[in-house]
Scaffold this active site. Structure first.
Site, PDB file in Angstrom:
ATOM      1  N   ASP A 125       9.196 -20.920   0.324  1.00 41.71           N
ATOM      2  CA  ASP A 125       9.708 -21.452  -0.930  1.00 41.71           C
ATOM      3  C   ASP A 125       8.663 -21.277  -2.017  1.00 41.71           C
ATOM      4  OD1 ASP A 125      12.001 -22.280   0.302  1.00 41.71           O
ATOM      5  OD2 ASP A 125      11.263 -24.303   0.680  1.00 41.71           O
ATOM      6  N   MET A 166      11.762 -34.110  -6.837  1.00 40.91           N
ATOM      7  CA  MET A 166      12.271 -33.298  -7.949  1.00 40.91           C
ATOM      8  C   MET A 166      12.901 -34.222  -8.991  1.00 40.91           C
ATOM      9  SD  MET A 166      11.352 -30.308  -6.968  1.00 40.91           S
ATOM     10  CE  MET A 166      12.238 -28.903  -7.627  1.00 40.91           C
ATOM     11  N   LYS A 200      12.796 -20.164  -5.952  1.00 39.53           N
ATOM     12  CA  LYS A 200      12.257 -20.191  -7.304  1.00 39.53           C
ATOM     13  C   LYS A 200      12.116 -21.655  -7.672  1.00 39.53           C
ATOM     14  CE  LYS A 200      12.331 -15.770  -7.918  1.00 39.53           C
ATOM     15  NZ  LYS A 200      11.089 -15.013  -8.012  1.00 39.53           N
TER      16      LYS A 200
END
Lengths: 281, 281
Positions: free
Chosen positions: B53, B188, B73
């Site tokens: 990743d 995140m 990404k």
């Protein structure tokens, strides 16, 4: 004990200095020496003294070069009081030793490492916190249970059972977690598993929801017992009282049946093998 | 790339075999190479091909001897679709290669490693899951935030933000977690932090509760920004859009002020240093 030269980091890696008079609070991971971090291996190699919990696997203690001090006992037996451990860390650091405080799993997830760090800061002693693979995360992985899954489980909560260095949640908090968390991971879950399962069912969780108990996780001694919330108490009663027990509750437990046959779980071994019985003194 | 001989395990440790035709799903930890596990280092050393990743730190990729394939990404940009990654793992394993699937943090905590393991099992390919230090646990430790504390926090819940490989909890689940979980860790978290904080306040959480955003955790690039639930949105807006961001919410965040001055956090370095810019191709 291993000679210093027998356990060393690869030459390309330059670890941060472990200075005399400082303390490293290090998570040893769930048991498999292969789940030690490089920082943890470095600390085991250079520490003058290692204060460890009973939950740290003997295979890992065999990598230590310094003096081993056992400051923990298994669930249900006597433990050194936390304040005495804090004081001992301070005293050893003031003797200008490299002091390694080694805990099973991660030092800040039910490890009471936060209290030790606060005591060291208050005493003006430099310390480092080295996170580790938390026992719940390692147990689930080795048992073939993804703690999260895009369609089955978005949230996972970690709660303590008895003797995990925390107080189990009260009825109101547990009822909220039963509704809000897709997966629950309970540390030191054996003694209270039946009562906990009843409270989760009372809060609306299905009695048929699958659960898994994992003991001595990630070691060759690992055992996984599956059940449902309805039968969790009965299953827990068959687990030896001194076995450190992780409990995973949630729909993801069912995935284990799909993964098991293809999953490799052999831990890292020591050569020559650790003399397990002679350790911890 | 490093020569094979430059990165090797200590001679006393005998890792389990990484057989050609098998896949290891490995957590690389939060970023500091010192938080790699010994299994992960071994896998990096012997794998023929490494599918990673974008969140895996360049210092860690520099330890790989095999071919690197970037299948991720950063947040907000294009990713390889999960089904294509699954198929690629299967194809490479059927070419009798040693395939390393390397993920930031832990592979089963918002890593979608469970889906990959299920695909491999369905294809009849042997795999190993190597847990890692989850990014939330590593971030909190390095930021001086004990995720649990005997008097302040008994339970900690991990939830995904946008792009963490899961769907953020709906209003009902989040309201229950706001009441039941002492500490929330959001992966995140940048894009939705303001809205999330509003929903937690609406569910009864104090607007004054401290929060901490940690970006590029455990690397030399780590930044920690503290705020309160009331100011979380404003603080998040100042974080670069491509920075992987962990958010910790709870009373334990305040302990950071007591620990910070005495805490050592220097990561492990590589000698010679990794040529960071040249990686990932």
């Amino acid at each position: 004990m291993a000679a210093v030269s027998a356990v060393a980091l690869p030459p390309r890696l330059a670890p941060p200095p472990f200075d005399p008079g400082s303390v490293w609070l290090v998570g040893a991971g769930p048991g498999d020496p292969g789940l030690l971090t490089l920082h943890a291996l470095h600390a085991l190699t250079v520490a003058d003294v290692v204060l460890h919990d009973a939950l740290v696997a003997p295979e890992i203690l065999a990598l230590a070069n310094g003096r081993l001090i056992d400051v923990g006992k298994r669930a249900g037996k006597h433990r050194s009081p936390q304040l005495r451990i804090n004081q001992r860390l301070i005293t050893l650091a003031r003797q200008n030793l490299r002091v390694l405080r080694l805990k099973g799993g991660d030092p800040l997830v039910f490890g009471r490492g936060g209290e030790e760090a606060l005591a060291l800061a208050a005493a003006g002693i430099r310390f480092r916190i080295v996170p580790g693979v938390s026992a719940g995360i390692g147990a689930a992985a080795t048992a073939g249970i993804p703690l999260t899954h895009r369609t089955l489980a978005q949230s996972v909560v970690f709660i303590p059972g008895l003797g995990a260095g925390g107080t189990p949640p009260d009825d109101a908090a547990l009822a909220a977690l039963a509704r809000g968390a897709d997966v629950l991971v309970v540390y030191m879950a054996r003694a209270q598993a039946g009562r906990l399962a009843e409270r989760l069912i009372a809060a609306g969780r299905s009695p048929e929801q699958p659960v898994a108990f994992a003991t001595d996780t990630t070691t060759p001694r690992q055992q996984v017992r599956t059940a449902t919330l309805a039968t969790a108490g009965e299953t827990a009663a068959a687990i030896p009282a001194d076995a450190p027990t992780l409990l995973v509750i949630g729909p993801v437990v069912a995935l284990r049946d799909l993964l098991g046959a293809w999953q490799l779980i052999e831990p890292m071994r020591l050569t020559p093998p650790a003399r397990v019985a002679g350790l911890g003194t």
